[in-house]
Design a protein around this motif. Structure first.
Motif, PDB file in Angstrom:
ATOM      1  N   UNK A  39      -8.584  15.087  -3.686  1.00 59.01           N
ATOM      2  CA  UNK A  39      -9.398  14.985  -4.901  1.00 59.01           C
ATOM      3  C   UNK A  39     -10.339  13.799  -4.868  1.00 59.01           C
ATOM      4  N   UNK A  40      -9.839  12.662  -4.420  1.00 62.25           N
ATOM      5  CA  UNK A  40     -10.681  11.462  -4.346  1.00 62.25           C
ATOM      6  C   UNK A  40     -11.791  11.630  -3.308  1.00 62.25           C
ATOM      7  N   UNK A  41     -11.468  12.242  -2.170  1.00 61.64           N
ATOM      8  CA  UNK A  41     -12.477  12.455  -1.129  1.00 61.64           C
ATOM      9  C   UNK A  41     -13.554  13.421  -1.612  1.00 61.64           C
ATOM     10  N   UNK A  42     -13.166  14.401  -2.429  1.00 64.56           N
ATOM     11  CA  UNK A  42     -14.128  15.353  -2.955  1.00 64.56           C
ATOM     12  C   UNK A  42     -15.199  14.705  -3.804  1.00 64.56           C
ATOM     13  N   UNK A  43     -14.885  13.563  -4.397  1.00 60.14           N
ATOM     14  CA  UNK A  43     -15.859  12.859  -5.236  1.00 60.14           C
ATOM     15  C   UNK A  43     -16.957  12.196  -4.416  1.00 60.14           C
ATOM     16  N   UNK A  44     -16.708  11.955  -3.117  1.00 61.34           N
ATOM     17  CA  UNK A  44     -17.682  11.241  -2.289  1.00 61.34           C
ATOM     18  C   UNK A  44     -18.778  12.149  -1.756  1.00 61.34           C
ATOM     19  N   UNK A  45     -18.572  13.484  -1.841  1.00 64.31           N
ATOM     20  CA  UNK A  45     -19.564  14.396  -1.304  1.00 64.31           C
ATOM     21  C   UNK A  45     -19.276  14.784   0.139  1.00 64.31           C
ATOM     22  N   UNK A  46     -18.395  14.069   0.818  1.00 62.39           N
ATOM     23  CA  UNK A  46     -17.990  14.373   2.192  1.00 62.39           C
ATOM     24  C   UNK A  46     -16.471  14.462   2.200  1.00 62.39           C
ATOM     25  N   UNK A  47     -15.907  15.671   2.220  1.00 62.31           N
ATOM     26  CA  UNK A  47     -14.450  15.790   2.133  1.00 62.31           C
ATOM     27  C   UNK A  47     -13.694  15.178   3.305  1.00 62.31           C
ATOM     28  N   UNK A  48     -14.388  14.858   4.399  1.00 57.86           N
ATOM     29  CA  UNK A  48     -13.733  14.224   5.544  1.00 57.86           C
ATOM     30  C   UNK A  48     -13.675  12.711   5.398  1.00 57.86           C
ATOM     31  N   UNK A  49     -14.335  12.183   4.372  1.00 57.77           N
ATOM     32  CA  UNK A  49     -14.390  10.729   4.177  1.00 57.77           C
ATOM     33  C   UNK A  49     -13.839  10.371   2.797  1.00 57.77           C
ATOM     34  N   UNK A  50     -13.216   9.221   2.746  1.00 57.25           N
ATOM     35  CA  UNK A  50     -12.675   8.706   1.491  1.00 57.25           C
ATOM     36  C   UNK A  50     -13.390   7.389   1.198  1.00 57.25           C
ATOM     37  N   UNK A  51     -14.094   7.344   0.087  1.00 56.53           N
ATOM     38  CA  UNK A  51     -14.810   6.135  -0.330  1.00 56.53           C
ATOM     39  C   UNK A  51     -14.176   5.612  -1.610  1.00 56.53           C
ATOM     40  N   UNK A  52     -13.711   4.368  -1.556  1.00 53.96           N
ATOM     41  CA  UNK A  52     -13.077   3.747  -2.721  1.00 53.96           C
ATOM     42  C   UNK A  52     -13.444   2.272  -2.759  1.00 53.96           C
ATOM     43  N   UNK A  53     -13.313   1.692  -3.941  1.00 56.09           N
ATOM     44  CA  UNK A  53     -13.522   0.255  -4.104  1.00 56.09           C
ATOM     45  C   UNK A  53     -12.183  -0.430  -4.339  1.00 56.09           C
ATOM     46  N   UNK A  54     -11.975  -1.522  -3.645  1.00 55.74           N
ATOM     47  CA  UNK A  54     -10.876  -2.429  -3.943  1.00 55.74           C
ATOM     48  C   UNK A  54     -11.471  -3.488  -4.860  1.00 55.74           C
ATOM     49  N   UNK A  55     -10.969  -3.544  -6.078  1.00 53.79           N
ATOM     50  CA  UNK A  55     -11.542  -4.454  -7.078  1.00 53.79           C
ATOM     51  C   UNK A  55     -10.474  -5.433  -7.536  1.00 53.79           C
ATOM     52  N   UNK A  56     -10.818  -6.709  -7.484  1.00 51.57           N
ATOM     53  CA  UNK A  56      -9.981  -7.780  -8.028  1.00 51.57           C
ATOM     54  C   UNK A  56     -10.781  -8.412  -9.166  1.00 51.57           C
ATOM     55  N   UNK A  57     -10.221  -8.324 -10.378  1.00 54.52           N
ATOM     56  CA  UNK A  57     -10.960  -8.804 -11.559  1.00 54.52           C
ATOM     57  C   UNK A  57      -9.963  -9.161 -12.654  1.00 54.52           C
ATOM     58  N   UNK A  58     -10.200 -10.266 -13.302  1.00 60.68           N
ATOM     59  CA  UNK A  58      -9.374 -10.694 -14.437  1.00 60.68           C
ATOM     60  C   UNK A  58      -7.888 -10.753 -14.084  1.00 60.68           C
TER      61      UNK A  58
END
Length: 103
Positions: free
Chosen positions: A63-82
């Motif tokens: 599901x997460x990979x489907x959001x990137x437009x390329x199902x073979x790739x997984x794009x995510x952000x590692x966020x450190x905040x507050x």
């Protein structure tokens, strides 16, 4: 920037994490994982997840990979905040404390 190639997994990480005013890690790192489909069975083989978790994790990553437009790739952000960290939509918990930079 970091690049990691491990068999068919290719991870690229670009971003910056630094200490915030309270000493917690703060910033963002863009993660791009090519060949992520190999990750769930690898995690099982390494004993990092139980075999029964492989299918749910694969479904979530699909599901997460489907959001990137390329199902073979997984794009995510590692966020450190507050004082907290997230990986994409997943809360990871408290951000680590960082030692101040010494000049």
């Amino acid at each position: 920037d970091a690049h990691l190639n491990w068999a068919e997994l290719k991870l690229t990480a670009i971003g910056n994490i630094a200490s915030d005013a309270q000493g917690f890690a703060a910033g963002e790192i863009d993660l791009h994982l090519q060949g992520w489909q190999k990750l769930p069975p690898l995690l099982v083989a390494m004993g990092m997840i139980q075999p029964q978790m492989q299918q749910p994790i694969t479904g979530m990553l699909t599901g997460l990979a489907g959001e990137s437009g390329d199902p073979a790739a997984l794009d995510m952000k590692l966020i450190a905040k507050d004082g907290q960290m997230t990986l994409g939509p997943l809360p990871l918990g408290p951000a680590p404390m960082m030692a101040p930079l010494v000049n």
